[in-house]
Design a protein around this motif. Structure first.
Motif, PDB file in Angstrom:
ATOM      1  N   ASP A  33       0.673  -1.309   0.002  1.00 33.18           N
ATOM      2  CA  ASP A  33       0.025  -0.053   0.005  1.00 33.18           C
ATOM      3  C   ASP A  33       1.032   1.349   0.009  1.00 33.18           C
ATOM      4  O   ASP A  33       0.424   2.279  -0.752  1.00 33.18           O
ATOM      5  CB  ASP A  33      -0.796   0.125   1.236  1.00 33.18           C
ATOM      6  CG  ASP A  33      -2.141  -0.934   1.147  1.00 33.18           C
ATOM      7  OD1 ASP A  33      -2.357  -1.594  -0.023  1.00 33.18           O
ATOM      8  OD2 ASP A  33      -2.909  -1.291   2.082  1.00 33.18           O
ATOM      9  N   ILE A  34       1.802   1.329   0.747  1.00 35.63           N
ATOM     10  CA  ILE A  34       2.794   2.455   0.707  1.00 35.63           C
ATOM     11  C   ILE A  34       4.042   2.491  -0.156  1.00 35.63           C
ATOM     12  O   ILE A  34       4.684   3.428  -0.174  1.00 35.63           O
ATOM     13  CB  ILE A  34       3.233   2.900   2.073  1.00 35.63           C
ATOM     14  CG1 ILE A  34       4.171   1.569   2.855  1.00 35.63           C
ATOM     15  CG2 ILE A  34       2.094   2.984   3.163  1.00 35.63           C
ATOM     16  CD1 ILE A  34       4.581   1.903   4.067  1.00 35.63           C
TER      17      ILE A  34
ATOM     18  N   ARG B 134       6.689   8.464  -0.029  1.00 37.90           N
ATOM     19  CA  ARG B 134       6.262   7.132  -0.060  1.00 37.90           C
ATOM     20  C   ARG B 134       5.519   7.081   1.376  1.00 37.90           C
ATOM     21  O   ARG B 134       4.441   6.729   1.589  1.00 37.90           O
ATOM     22  CB  ARG B 134       7.078   6.117  -0.579  1.00 37.90           C
ATOM     23  CG  ARG B 134       6.928   6.100  -1.969  1.00 37.90           C
ATOM     24  CD  ARG B 134       7.852   4.890  -2.340  1.00 37.90           C
ATOM     25  NE  ARG B 134       9.041   5.158  -2.197  1.00 37.90           N
ATOM     26  CZ  ARG B 134      10.118   4.051  -2.669  1.00 37.90           C
ATOM     27  NH1 ARG B 134       9.813   2.855  -3.029  1.00 37.90           N
ATOM     28  NH2 ARG B 134      11.328   4.287  -2.509  1.00 37.90           N
TER      29      ARG B 134
ATOM     30  N   SER C 186       2.528   9.888   1.835  1.00 41.73           N
ATOM     31  CA  SER C 186       1.363   9.757   1.363  1.00 41.73           C
ATOM     32  C   SER C 186       0.811   8.246   1.765  1.00 41.73           C
ATOM     33  O   SER C 186      -0.339   8.121   1.882  1.00 41.73           O
ATOM     34  CB  SER C 186       1.754   9.628  -0.432  1.00 41.73           C
ATOM     35  OG  SER C 186       2.785   8.379  -0.745  1.00 41.73           O
ATOM     36  N   GLY C 187       1.793   7.222   2.049  1.00 38.97           N
ATOM     37  CA  GLY C 187       1.308   6.210   2.592  1.00 38.97           C
ATOM     38  C   GLY C 187       0.648   6.276   4.000  1.00 38.97           C
ATOM     39  O   GLY C 187      -0.495   5.542   4.169  1.00 38.97           O
TER      40      GLY C 187
ATOM     41  N   GLU D  98      -2.782   7.513   3.030  1.00 37.44           N
ATOM     42  CA  GLU D  98      -3.687   6.723   2.887  1.00 37.44           C
ATOM     43  C   GLU D  98      -4.133   5.628   3.782  1.00 37.44           C
ATOM     44  O   GLU D  98      -5.347   5.350   4.063  1.00 37.44           O
ATOM     45  CB  GLU D  98      -2.909   5.940   1.478  1.00 37.44           C
ATOM     46  CG  GLU D  98      -3.713   4.617   1.019  1.00 37.44           C
ATOM     47  CD  GLU D  98      -5.217   5.229   0.481  1.00 37.44           C
ATOM     48  OE1 GLU D  98      -6.064   4.529   0.094  1.00 37.44           O
ATOM     49  OE2 GLU D  98      -5.393   6.383   0.186  1.00 37.44           O
ATOM     50  N   HIS D  99      -3.360   5.334   4.752  1.00 35.19           N
ATOM     51  CA  HIS D  99      -3.632   4.336   5.722  1.00 35.19           C
ATOM     52  C   HIS D  99      -4.562   5.231   6.739  1.00 35.19           C
ATOM     53  O   HIS D  99      -5.496   4.325   7.015  1.00 35.19           O
ATOM     54  CB  HIS D  99      -2.453   4.251   6.559  1.00 35.19           C
ATOM     55  CG  HIS D  99      -2.364   3.327   7.811  1.00 35.19           C
ATOM     56  ND1 HIS D  99      -2.562   1.963   7.514  1.00 35.19           N
ATOM     57  CD2 HIS D  99      -2.611   3.503   8.950  1.00 35.19           C
ATOM     58  CE1 HIS D  99      -2.961   1.370   8.743  1.00 35.19           C
ATOM     59  NE2 HIS D  99      -2.829   2.357   9.670  1.00 35.19           N
TER      60      HIS D  99
ATOM     61  N   ARG E  39      -6.933   7.415   5.794  1.00 34.75           N
ATOM     62  CA  ARG E  39      -8.063   7.445   5.108  1.00 34.75           C
ATOM     63  C   ARG E  39      -8.856   6.171   5.305  1.00 34.75           C
ATOM     64  O   ARG E  39     -10.073   6.168   5.380  1.00 34.75           O
ATOM     65  CB  ARG E  39      -7.690   7.875   3.591  1.00 34.75           C
ATOM     66  CG  ARG E  39      -9.276   8.224   2.662  1.00 34.75           C
ATOM     67  CD  ARG E  39      -9.026   8.099   1.309  1.00 34.75           C
ATOM     68  NE  ARG E  39      -8.155   6.787   0.696  1.00 34.75           N
ATOM     69  CZ  ARG E  39      -9.103   5.815   0.501  1.00 34.75           C
ATOM     70  NH1 ARG E  39     -10.436   6.009   0.820  1.00 34.75           N
ATOM     71  NH2 ARG E  39      -8.692   4.642   0.047  1.00 34.75           N
ATOM     72  N   ARG E  40      -8.064   5.133   4.911  1.00 39.05           N
ATOM     73  CA  ARG E  40      -8.717   3.672   5.074  1.00 39.05           C
ATOM     74  C   ARG E  40      -9.224   3.527   6.246  1.00 39.05           C
ATOM     75  O   ARG E  40     -10.225   2.805   6.606  1.00 39.05           O
ATOM     76  CB  ARG E  40      -7.912   2.542   4.517  1.00 39.05           C
ATOM     77  CG  ARG E  40      -7.528   2.761   2.897  1.00 39.05           C
ATOM     78  CD  ARG E  40      -6.589   1.777   2.559  1.00 39.05           C
ATOM     79  NE  ARG E  40      -6.263   1.745   1.176  1.00 39.05           N
ATOM     80  CZ  ARG E  40      -5.608   0.767   0.627  1.00 39.05           C
ATOM     81  NH1 ARG E  40      -5.298  -0.143   1.038  1.00 39.05           N
ATOM     82  NH2 ARG E  40      -5.450   1.141  -0.873  1.00 39.05           N
TER      83      ARG E  40
END
Length: 135
Positions: free
Chosen positions: A53-54, A90, A93-94, A97-98, A100-101
């Protein structure tokens, strides 16, 4: 170790590192917010998925079952030490995203609980508050 420190202290320790070599999912996740450069040895799907994911999977993750574990780990650590800043974008942004999920998962859970009639009044608001506090 986690047996010696509570979660808050472990998080502080992990986020203060200059680099991390881990086989623990929570160590990797807790250090993400601080952008700690890291290498992982995956023994289950969680680290494998997180690193995919990252965007660190191919360069900084070693499968614990690999017959060439030590050589692969040495190569990953060598890449990390040669340029610890290479992971910065990375990791940032990872981490976003983590988060957000994780927020989406809480929404899904709240929706499921509400649909079942199991959600206590005000519980959804507490989830929103926890998200603001954690950020």
């Amino acid at each position: 170790s986690a047996g010696e420190h509570d979660t808050s202290r472990m998080t502080t320790l992990l986020r203060g590192l200059s680099a991390l070599i881990t086989s623990r999912f929570h160590g990797a996740v807790l250090s993400l917010a601080a952008g700690v450069p890291q290498v992982a040895v995956a023994h289950d799907q969680r680290l494998d998925s997180l690193y995919r994911d990252i965007g660190l999977h191919d360069e900084y993750l070693v499968d614990s079952r690999s017959p060439d574990l030590l050589e692969e780990l040495d190569a990953c650590v060598g890449r990390l030490l040669a340029d610890p800043g290479a992971q910065a974008a990375r990791l940032a942004s990872g981490y976003a995203e983590h988060r957000r999920r994780a927020a989406h998962n809480r929404e899904l859970l709240a929706g499921f609980l509400a649909a079942q009639g199991w959600l206590a009044p005000g519980a959804a608001a507490a989830t929103d508050t926890e998200e603001r506090v954690a950020g």
